[in-house]
Structure formats: C-alpha cells, structure tokens
Design a protein around this motif. Structure first.
Motif, PDB file in Angstrom:
ATOM      1  N   GLU A   1      -0.768  94.812  38.412  1.00 40.30           N
ATOM      2  CA  GLU A   1       0.289  94.616  39.400  1.00 40.30           C
ATOM      3  C   GLU A   1       0.448  93.141  39.755  1.00 40.30           C
ATOM      4  O   GLU A   1       1.554  92.669  39.950  1.00 40.30           O
ATOM      5  CB  GLU A   1      -0.022  95.436  40.665  1.00 40.30           C
ATOM      6  N   MET A   2      -0.661  92.413  39.811  1.00 38.85           N
ATOM      7  CA  MET A   2      -0.604  90.988  40.126  1.00 38.85           C
ATOM      8  C   MET A   2       0.116  90.220  39.029  1.00 38.85           C
ATOM      9  O   MET A   2       0.859  89.283  39.304  1.00 38.85           O
ATOM     10  CB  MET A   2      -2.018  90.440  40.318  1.00 38.85           C
ATOM     11  N   LYS A   3      -0.082  90.630  37.768  1.00 39.69           N
ATOM     12  CA  LYS A   3       0.586  89.964  36.652  1.00 39.69           C
ATOM     13  C   LYS A   3       2.101  90.104  36.782  1.00 39.69           C
ATOM     14  O   LYS A   3       2.835  89.134  36.602  1.00 39.69           O
ATOM     15  CB  LYS A   3       0.119  90.563  35.326  1.00 39.69           C
ATOM     16  N   LYS A   4       2.581  91.270  37.112  1.00 38.61           N
ATOM     17  CA  LYS A   4       4.015  91.479  37.265  1.00 38.61           C
ATOM     18  C   LYS A   4       4.569  90.664  38.437  1.00 38.61           C
ATOM     19  O   LYS A   4       5.684  90.171  38.364  1.00 38.61           O
ATOM     20  CB  LYS A   4       4.319  92.961  37.462  1.00 38.61           C
TER      21      LYS A   4
ATOM     22  N   TRP B   1       3.422  87.716  39.520  1.00 41.54           N
ATOM     23  CA  TRP B   1       3.511  86.318  39.099  1.00 41.54           C
ATOM     24  C   TRP B   1       4.623  86.108  38.088  1.00 41.54           C
ATOM     25  O   TRP B   1       5.279  85.066  38.083  1.00 41.54           O
ATOM     26  CB  TRP B   1       2.176  85.827  38.541  1.00 41.54           C
ATOM     27  N   LEU B   2       4.841  87.072  37.212  1.00 41.25           N
ATOM     28  CA  LEU B   2       5.946  86.960  36.260  1.00 41.25           C
ATOM     29  C   LEU B   2       7.285  86.923  36.989  1.00 41.25           C
ATOM     30  O   LEU B   2       8.177  86.149  36.632  1.00 41.25           O
ATOM     31  CB  LEU B   2       5.921  88.120  35.263  1.00 41.25           C
ATOM     32  N   ALA B   3       7.416  87.739  38.021  1.00 41.60           N
ATOM     33  CA  ALA B   3       8.653  87.739  38.808  1.00 41.60           C
ATOM     34  C   ALA B   3       8.834  86.410  39.540  1.00 41.60           C
ATOM     35  O   ALA B   3       9.953  85.899  39.638  1.00 41.60           O
ATOM     36  CB  ALA B   3       8.643  88.898  39.800  1.00 41.60           C
ATOM     37  N   VAL B   4       7.738  85.831  40.016  1.00 37.52           N
ATOM     38  CA  VAL B   4       7.811  84.536  40.697  1.00 37.52           C
ATOM     39  C   VAL B   4       8.278  83.459  39.726  1.00 37.52           C
ATOM     40  O   VAL B   4       9.166  82.655  40.044  1.00 37.52           O
ATOM     41  CB  VAL B   4       6.443  84.167  41.319  1.00 37.52           C
ATOM     42  N   PHE B   5       7.706  83.409  38.514  1.00 34.84           N
ATOM     43  CA  PHE B   5       8.133  82.439  37.512  1.00 34.84           C
ATOM     44  C   PHE B   5       9.593  82.637  37.132  1.00 34.84           C
ATOM     45  O   PHE B   5      10.338  81.679  36.932  1.00 34.84           O
ATOM     46  CB  PHE B   5       7.266  82.512  36.255  1.00 34.84           C
ATOM     47  N   GLN B   6      10.011  83.881  37.026  1.00 33.66           N
ATOM     48  CA  GLN B   6      11.399  84.173  36.663  1.00 33.66           C
ATOM     49  C   GLN B   6      12.359  83.696  37.762  1.00 33.66           C
ATOM     50  O   GLN B   6      13.384  83.088  37.472  1.00 33.66           O
ATOM     51  CB  GLN B   6      11.551  85.671  36.428  1.00 33.66           C
ATOM     52  N   ILE B   7      12.035  83.940  39.011  1.00 33.60           N
ATOM     53  CA  ILE B   7      12.895  83.530  40.125  1.00 33.60           C
ATOM     54  C   ILE B   7      12.943  82.006  40.230  1.00 33.60           C
ATOM     55  O   ILE B   7      14.019  81.415  40.427  1.00 33.60           O
ATOM     56  CB  ILE B   7      12.405  84.170  41.442  1.00 33.60           C
ATOM     57  N   ILE B   8      11.790  81.343  40.083  1.00 32.68           N
ATOM     58  CA  ILE B   8      11.773  79.880  40.141  1.00 32.68           C
ATOM     59  C   ILE B   8      12.561  79.291  38.983  1.00 32.68           C
ATOM     60  O   ILE B   8      13.266  78.291  39.144  1.00 32.68           O
ATOM     61  CB  ILE B   8      10.327  79.351  40.162  1.00 32.68           C
TER      62      ILE B   8
END
Length: 70
Positions: A2-5, A7-14
């Motif tokens: 769940e943590m990986k998803k 962080w992936l969403a954070v990178f995508q939004i940034i």
C-alpha cells in the motif's frame, strides 16, 4: 504494498504539476515533470526490468537533466 502505491501516486501528481509549471517556468517545470515521471515509471516497473515502461522511465529520467540546459 500500500505504501508503494501511495508513493507512486505522489510522484505522478508531482510530475503532472511539474509539467503544468513548465508552461510558465520552462526549465524547472520540465525538470520536475520529467524527473518525477521517470521515477514513477522506473518504480512502477522495477520487477520487470525489460518492460517498455522501464525504458520510458529511464529515458524520461535522463531527459530531465537535459531540460536544465535551456
């Protein structure tokens, strides 16, 4: 997992925000956009190294530094 998803969403939004900033501040905006997009694709495909997503991530990550030369 769940943590990986998260962080992936954070990178995508940034990354998307970086491309939006790139319209006004070309150098730093596209650097942030390509850097975070590259990290997103590389982290998302780290289990399958020979995938097109990994190649896309490496190209975007490398190109992010080229955008600093403008």
């Amino acid at each position: 997992m769940e943590m990986k998803k998260k962080w992936l969403a954070v990178f995508q939004i940034i990354g998307v925000a970086g491309f939006a900033v790139g319209v006004f501040q070309f150098t730093i905006g596209f650097f942030i956009g390509f850097l975070c997009t590259g990290l997103y694709f590389m982290l998302n495909n780290k289990d399958n190294v020979k995938s097109p997503g990994m190649a896309t991530g490496i190209i975007a990550f490398g190109y992010s530094f080229y955008s600093l030369t403008f």
